[in-house]
Design a protein around this motif. Structure first.
Motif, PDB file in Angstrom:
ATOM      1  N   GLU A   7      -3.274 -19.266   6.433  1.00  9.20           N
ATOM      2  CA  GLU A   7      -1.934 -19.012   5.878  1.00  9.20           C
ATOM      3  C   GLU A   7      -1.845 -19.708   4.524  1.00  9.20           C
ATOM      4  O   GLU A   7      -2.151 -20.894   4.408  1.00  9.20           O
ATOM      5  CB  GLU A   7      -0.883 -19.556   6.856  1.00  9.20           C
ATOM      6  N   ASP A   8      -1.435 -18.958   3.495  1.00  8.17           N
ATOM      7  CA  ASP A   8      -1.371 -19.561   2.154  1.00  8.17           C
ATOM      8  C   ASP A   8      -0.016 -20.193   1.872  1.00  8.17           C
ATOM      9  O   ASP A   8       0.101 -21.011   0.966  1.00  8.17           O
ATOM     10  CB  ASP A   8      -1.704 -18.512   1.075  1.00  8.17           C
ATOM     11  N   ASP A  51      -2.870 -14.665   8.570  1.00  5.46           N
ATOM     12  CA  ASP A  51      -1.928 -13.988   7.682  1.00  5.46           C
ATOM     13  C   ASP A  51      -2.709 -12.906   6.935  1.00  5.46           C
ATOM     14  O   ASP A  51      -3.838 -13.142   6.509  1.00  5.46           O
ATOM     15  CB  ASP A  51      -1.343 -15.018   6.708  1.00  5.46           C
ATOM     16  N   GLY A  53      -1.668 -11.248   4.077  1.00  3.27           N
ATOM     17  CA  GLY A  53      -1.518 -11.368   2.628  1.00  3.27           C
ATOM     18  C   GLY A  53      -2.055 -12.706   2.147  1.00  3.27           C
ATOM     19  O   GLY A  53      -1.375 -13.725   2.242  1.00  3.27           O
ATOM     20  N   LYS A 101       6.463 -11.084  10.420  1.00  2.00           N
ATOM     21  CA  LYS A 101       7.257 -12.216   9.920  1.00  2.00           C
ATOM     22  C   LYS A 101       8.697 -11.764   9.668  1.00  2.00           C
ATOM     23  O   LYS A 101       8.885 -10.647   9.211  1.00  2.00           O
ATOM     24  CB  LYS A 101       6.669 -12.727   8.611  1.00  2.00           C
TER      25      LYS A 101
HETATM   26 CA    CA Z   1       0.649 -14.831   2.662  1.00  2.00          CA
END
Ligand code: CA
Length: 220
Positions: A7-8, A51, A53, A101
């Protein structure tokens, strides 16, 4: 039990991390797809929270590469809110489950327990409806255990209808999810449905005139 959390977004990652640690897991985190791919290839985890993205390499690509190299660690994909195509692509790429999300931590923990439990028998990548089975890892459809020769588009159609089993799916939704865009004519879809019916048997895809198509739930 070690979990890889990819997860960024720092805030989301910290929330998830806290919940996982509180539930007794050991958490390792990656912030981008390159690092995630490397850790997934070289370390052992009971599950991955991914995640889609991500910077550098996107989550779907990471997932596909893991599956192509035979890594079958169970994966929960975190998808953008309301993105049908992302969910389907995630499942197609080999995710065992997905969560849109925003989500409740309790739900994430419940799904995590579920995929870890299922992975013990490694049955999770095969979806079945009666005599029909879909193996997401080998991207094959089997009827009575016999592989059916399907093109990638035909496979995506079957996978999507199985995923939405027992629901009526509109032509537009199918076009978007099978072709990945909506500039295909409904004629092209009808031709595709016809080809799949000839290969599997017409009873697997019912036409609901004016509404769309439906794959009926069969008793096994
Ligand atoms: Ca993301």
């Amino acid at each position: 039990m070690r979990i890889l959390l990819v997860e960024d977004d720092d805030r989301i990652a910290e929330d998830i991390s806290r919940a996982l640690t509180g539930a007794g897991y050991v958490v390792e985190r990656a912030r981008d797809g390159e690092r995630a791919w490397f850790l997934g290839e070289t370390e052992d985890y009971v599950a991955v929270i991914l995640d889609l993205g991500l910077p550098r390499v996107d989550g779907l690509t990471v997932l596909r590469r893991w599956r192509e190299s035979g890594n079958s660690t169970p994966v929960i994909a975190l998808t953008a809110r309301g993105s049908w195509s992302e969910r389907v692509e995630g499942i197609d790429a080999g995710a065992d489950d997905y969560l849109g999300k925003p989500f409740q931590m309790e739900e994430l923990l419940a799904r995590l327990r579920s995929i870890i439990r299922r992975s013990a028998g490694r049955a999770s990548s095969v979806a079945t409806i009666g005599r029909l089975a879909l193996d997401q890892r080998t991207r094959r459809v089997l009827l009575d255990g016999v592989p059916i020769d399907l093109s990638p588009l035909e496979y995506r159609l079957v996978a999507y209808l199985m995923f939405r089993r027992n629901e009526v799916v509109s032509q537009q939704e199918l076009v978007e999810n099978v072709y990945g865009q909506d500039d295909q004519s409904s004629n092209a879809l009808e031709v595709l449905v016809g080809r799949v019916r000839r290969k599997l048997g017409a009873e697997w895809i019912e036409t609901r005139r004016g509404f769309g198509y439906q794959m009926p739930e069969k008793d096994s």
